[in-house]
Design a protein around this motif. Structure first.
Motif, PDB file in Angstrom:
ATOM      1  N   SER A  83      30.313  32.966  48.949  1.00 46.79           N
ATOM      2  CA  SER A  83      30.514  33.898  50.061  1.00 46.79           C
ATOM      3  C   SER A  83      29.993  35.260  49.641  1.00 46.79           C
ATOM      4  CB  SER A  83      31.999  33.984  50.408  1.00 46.79           C
ATOM      5  OG  SER A  83      32.479  32.726  50.823  1.00 46.79           O
ATOM      6  N   VAL A  84      29.027  35.786  50.412  1.00 46.31           N
ATOM      7  CA  VAL A  84      28.381  37.039  50.050  1.00 46.31           C
ATOM      8  C   VAL A  84      28.386  38.026  51.204  1.00 46.31           C
ATOM      9  CG1 VAL A  84      26.849  35.963  48.358  1.00 46.31           C
ATOM     10  CG2 VAL A  84      26.078  36.223  50.705  1.00 46.31           C
ATOM     11  N   ILE A  85      28.296  39.290  50.845  1.00 43.71           N
ATOM     12  CA  ILE A  85      28.061  40.360  51.806  1.00 43.71           C
ATOM     13  C   ILE A  85      26.665  40.873  51.505  1.00 43.71           C
ATOM     14  CG2 ILE A  85      28.784  42.656  52.576  1.00 43.71           C
ATOM     15  CD1 ILE A  85      31.642  41.856  51.667  1.00 43.71           C
ATOM     16  N   ILE A  86      25.799  40.863  52.533  1.00 45.31           N
ATOM     17  CA  ILE A  86      24.412  41.240  52.311  1.00 45.31           C
ATOM     18  C   ILE A  86      24.159  42.693  52.699  1.00 45.31           C
ATOM     19  CG2 ILE A  86      23.554  38.890  52.581  1.00 45.31           C
ATOM     20  CD1 ILE A  86      22.601  39.832  55.418  1.00 45.31           C
ATOM     21  N   THR A  87      23.058  43.211  52.229  1.00 43.96           N
ATOM     22  CA  THR A  87      22.634  44.567  52.551  1.00 43.96           C
ATOM     23  C   THR A  87      21.968  44.557  53.920  1.00 43.96           C
ATOM     24  OG1 THR A  87      22.227  44.925  50.204  1.00 43.96           O
ATOM     25  CG2 THR A  87      21.271  46.521  51.729  1.00 43.96           C
ATOM     26  N   TYR A  88      22.283  45.550  54.745  1.00 43.71           N
ATOM     27  CA  TYR A  88      21.691  45.642  56.071  1.00 43.71           C
ATOM     28  C   TYR A  88      20.166  45.773  55.969  1.00 43.71           C
ATOM     29  CZ  TYR A  88      20.433  47.331  60.674  1.00 43.71           C
ATOM     30  OH  TYR A  88      19.844  47.473  61.908  1.00 43.71           O
ATOM     31  N   GLY A  89      19.463  45.006  56.806  1.00 42.42           N
ATOM     32  CA  GLY A  89      18.010  45.109  56.875  1.00 42.42           C
ATOM     33  C   GLY A  89      17.258  44.024  56.134  1.00 42.42           C
ATOM     34  N   VAL A  90      17.938  43.217  55.347  1.00 43.71           N
ATOM     35  CA  VAL A  90      17.241  42.151  54.617  1.00 43.71           C
ATOM     36  C   VAL A  90      17.117  40.916  55.513  1.00 43.71           C
ATOM     37  CG1 VAL A  90      18.044  42.955  52.382  1.00 43.71           C
ATOM     38  CG2 VAL A  90      19.338  41.196  53.572  1.00 43.71           C
ATOM     39  N   ALA A  91      16.164  40.055  55.192  1.00 43.81           N
ATOM     40  CA  ALA A  91      15.998  38.799  55.914  1.00 43.81           C
ATOM     41  C   ALA A  91      17.031  37.805  55.384  1.00 43.81           C
ATOM     42  CB  ALA A  91      14.582  38.267  55.740  1.00 43.81           C
ATOM     43  N   VAL A  92      18.028  37.510  56.185  1.00 47.81           N
ATOM     44  CA  VAL A  92      19.145  36.671  55.743  1.00 47.81           C
ATOM     45  C   VAL A  92      18.689  35.296  55.243  1.00 47.81           C
ATOM     46  CG1 VAL A  92      21.324  35.600  56.433  1.00 47.81           C
ATOM     47  CG2 VAL A  92      20.784  37.925  57.175  1.00 47.81           C
ATOM     48  N   PRO A  93      17.824  34.566  55.973  1.00 47.35           N
ATOM     49  CA  PRO A  93      17.410  33.246  55.464  1.00 47.35           C
ATOM     50  C   PRO A  93      16.710  33.315  54.107  1.00 47.35           C
ATOM     51  CG  PRO A  93      16.831  33.472  57.772  1.00 47.35           C
ATOM     52  CD  PRO A  93      17.278  34.827  57.302  1.00 47.35           C
ATOM     53  N   GLU A  94      15.898  34.356  53.907  1.00 45.69           N
ATOM     54  CA  GLU A  94      15.192  34.493  52.632  1.00 45.69           C
ATOM     55  C   GLU A  94      16.150  34.794  51.486  1.00 45.69           C
ATOM     56  OE1 GLU A  94      11.995  37.315  52.935  1.00 45.69           O
ATOM     57  OE2 GLU A  94      11.192  36.344  54.728  1.00 45.69           O
ATOM     58  N   VAL A  95      17.101  35.698  51.731  1.00 46.64           N
ATOM     59  CA  VAL A  95      18.085  36.038  50.700  1.00 46.64           C
ATOM     60  C   VAL A  95      18.941  34.813  50.375  1.00 46.64           C
ATOM     61  CG1 VAL A  95      20.119  37.449  50.170  1.00 46.64           C
ATOM     62  CG2 VAL A  95      18.118  38.498  51.230  1.00 46.64           C
ATOM     63  N   ALA A  96      19.362  34.076  51.408  1.00 45.41           N
ATOM     64  CA  ALA A  96      20.182  32.872  51.194  1.00 45.41           C
ATOM     65  C   ALA A  96      19.425  31.842  50.361  1.00 45.41           C
ATOM     66  CB  ALA A  96      20.606  32.274  52.530  1.00 45.41           C
ATOM     67  N   LYS A  97      18.141  31.650  50.647  1.00 42.20           N
ATOM     68  CA  LYS A  97      17.329  30.701  49.888  1.00 42.20           C
ATOM     69  C   LYS A  97      17.195  31.140  48.427  1.00 42.20           C
ATOM     70  CE  LYS A  97      14.448  27.251  49.402  1.00 42.20           C
ATOM     71  NZ  LYS A  97      14.973  25.927  49.199  1.00 42.20           N
ATOM     72  N   LEU A  98      17.007  32.443  48.205  1.00 37.82           N
ATOM     73  CA  LEU A  98      16.924  32.966  46.834  1.00 37.82           C
ATOM     74  C   LEU A  98      18.244  32.774  46.090  1.00 37.82           C
ATOM     75  CD1 LEU A  98      14.901  36.270  47.400  1.00 37.82           C
ATOM     76  CD2 LEU A  98      14.146  34.237  46.139  1.00 37.82           C
ATOM     77  N   ILE A  99      19.361  32.956  46.789  1.00 39.48           N
ATOM     78  CA  ILE A  99      20.676  32.738  46.179  1.00 39.48           C
ATOM     79  C   ILE A  99      20.806  31.284  45.753  1.00 39.48           C
ATOM     80  CG2 ILE A  99      23.163  32.637  46.627  1.00 39.48           C
ATOM     81  CD1 ILE A  99      22.731  35.068  48.535  1.00 39.48           C
ATOM     82  N   GLN A 100      20.460  30.364  46.657  1.00 37.11           N
ATOM     83  CA  GLN A 100      20.545  28.934  46.343  1.00 37.11           C
ATOM     84  C   GLN A 100      19.679  28.581  45.138  1.00 37.11           C
ATOM     85  OE1 GLN A 100      19.386  27.620  50.278  1.00 37.11           O
ATOM     86  NE2 GLN A 100      21.437  26.782  50.650  1.00 37.11           N
ATOM     87  N   THR A 101      18.443  29.067  45.132  1.00 35.76           N
ATOM     88  CA  THR A 101      17.517  28.760  44.040  1.00 35.76           C
ATOM     89  C   THR A 101      18.011  29.334  42.716  1.00 35.76           C
ATOM     90  OG1 THR A 101      15.674  28.756  45.602  1.00 35.76           O
ATOM     91  CG2 THR A 101      15.123  29.004  43.270  1.00 35.76           C
ATOM     92  N   ASN A 102      18.460  30.589  42.738  1.00 37.48           N
ATOM     93  CA  ASN A 102      18.907  31.241  41.503  1.00 37.48           C
ATOM     94  C   ASN A 102      20.135  30.554  40.918  1.00 37.48           C
ATOM     95  OD1 ASN A 102      18.098  33.288  39.722  1.00 37.48           O
ATOM     96  ND2 ASN A 102      19.710  34.657  40.448  1.00 37.48           N
ATOM     97  N   ILE A 103      21.084  30.193  41.775  1.00 35.59           N
ATOM     98  CA  ILE A 103      22.289  29.503  41.303  1.00 35.59           C
ATOM     99  C   ILE A 103      21.944  28.132  40.733  1.00 35.59           C
ATOM    100  CG2 ILE A 103      24.435  28.385  42.056  1.00 35.59           C
ATOM    101  CD1 ILE A 103      24.854  30.767  43.932  1.00 35.59           C
ATOM    102  N   LYS A 104      21.118  27.387  41.460  1.00 40.88           N
ATOM    103  CA  LYS A 104      20.755  26.043  41.003  1.00 40.88           C
ATOM    104  C   LYS A 104      20.042  26.092  39.657  1.00 40.88           C
ATOM    105  CE  LYS A 104      18.717  21.741  42.490  1.00 40.88           C
ATOM    106  NZ  LYS A 104      18.147  20.952  43.552  1.00 40.88           N
ATOM    107  N   GLN A 105      19.088  27.020  39.504  1.00 40.19           N
ATOM    108  CA  GLN A 105      18.364  27.135  38.241  1.00 40.19           C
ATOM    109  C   GLN A 105      19.288  27.551  37.099  1.00 40.19           C
ATOM    110  OE1 GLN A 105      15.136  29.827  39.090  1.00 40.19           O
ATOM    111  NE2 GLN A 105      13.833  28.199  39.890  1.00 40.19           N
ATOM    112  N   ALA A 106      20.160  28.507  37.354  1.00 36.38           N
ATOM    113  CA  ALA A 106      21.068  28.985  36.308  1.00 36.38           C
ATOM    114  C   ALA A 106      22.002  27.866  35.854  1.00 36.38           C
ATOM    115  CB  ALA A 106      21.873  30.181  36.806  1.00 36.38           C
ATOM    116  N   LEU A 107      22.572  27.129  36.810  1.00 35.09           N
ATOM    117  CA  LEU A 107      23.516  26.061  36.447  1.00 35.09           C
ATOM    118  C   LEU A 107      22.819  24.909  35.738  1.00 35.09           C
ATOM    119  CD1 LEU A 107      25.881  26.009  39.547  1.00 35.09           C
ATOM    120  CD2 LEU A 107      26.434  26.718  37.225  1.00 35.09           C
ATOM    121  N   GLN A 108      21.629  24.538  36.187  1.00 35.81           N
ATOM    122  CA  GLN A 108      20.928  23.443  35.530  1.00 35.81           C
ATOM    123  C   GLN A 108      20.489  23.834  34.122  1.00 35.81           C
ATOM    124  OE1 GLN A 108      17.906  22.315  38.391  1.00 35.81           O
ATOM    125  NE2 GLN A 108      19.214  20.712  39.216  1.00 35.81           N
ATOM    126  N   THR A 109      20.068  25.071  33.953  1.00 37.57           N
ATOM    127  CA  THR A 109      19.638  25.538  32.630  1.00 37.57           C
ATOM    128  C   THR A 109      20.815  25.634  31.667  1.00 37.57           C
ATOM    129  OG1 THR A 109      17.830  26.797  33.600  1.00 37.57           O
ATOM    130  CG2 THR A 109      18.523  27.429  31.389  1.00 37.57           C
TER     131      THR A 109
END
Length: 131
Positions: A78-104
């Protein structure tokens, strides 16, 4: 998922012993990975986490819930985003970053990373806090 439940890495069993990872460790890794993404203002936690932070105790697992399934783990963030960012892009980056960190860091199979955008932080709030 039971708080006391420990995730066991099957592939890490050896003659030296076994490796067990607490769900709280996974929450911390996922929380830090999500916080690193540009566009994430803060993580959303419960009331107790907010009180602990006001007392000076940083909770890196705030806003993260881990569930153990048959095919791997599911992480809800659950996140609070900064106003003005593209929500789908930020969400995708969050998913990718978490997945990579946990797998590594853990080599645990990730079934899903669900991102819940629960708020928007405006710039004026950030400026007021700095003054």
């Amino acid at each position: 998922m039971n708080e006391n439940h420990i995730l066991e890495l099957e592939e890490e069993k050896s003659e030296l012993g076994k490796v067990e990872i607490s769900p709280e460790v996974i929450e911390v890794i996922a929380g830090i990975a999500a916080s690193e993404v540009d566009g994430v203002a803060t993580m959303r936690g419960n009331f107790a986490a907010g009180v602990a932070e006001k007392l000076g105790r940083k909770n890196h697992g705030k806003g993260v819930k881990v569930e153990l399934g048959e095919d791997g783990i599911t992480v809800d963030v659950s996140v609070i985003i900064t106003y003005g960012v593209a929500v789908p892009e930020v969400a995708k980056l969050i998913q990718t970053n978490i997945k990579q960190a946990l797998q590594t860091m853990t080599a645990i199979e990730i079934q899903a990373v669900n991102v819940h955008v629960v708020g928007v932080q405006f710039e004026s709030v950030e400026l007021a806090e700095e003054e």
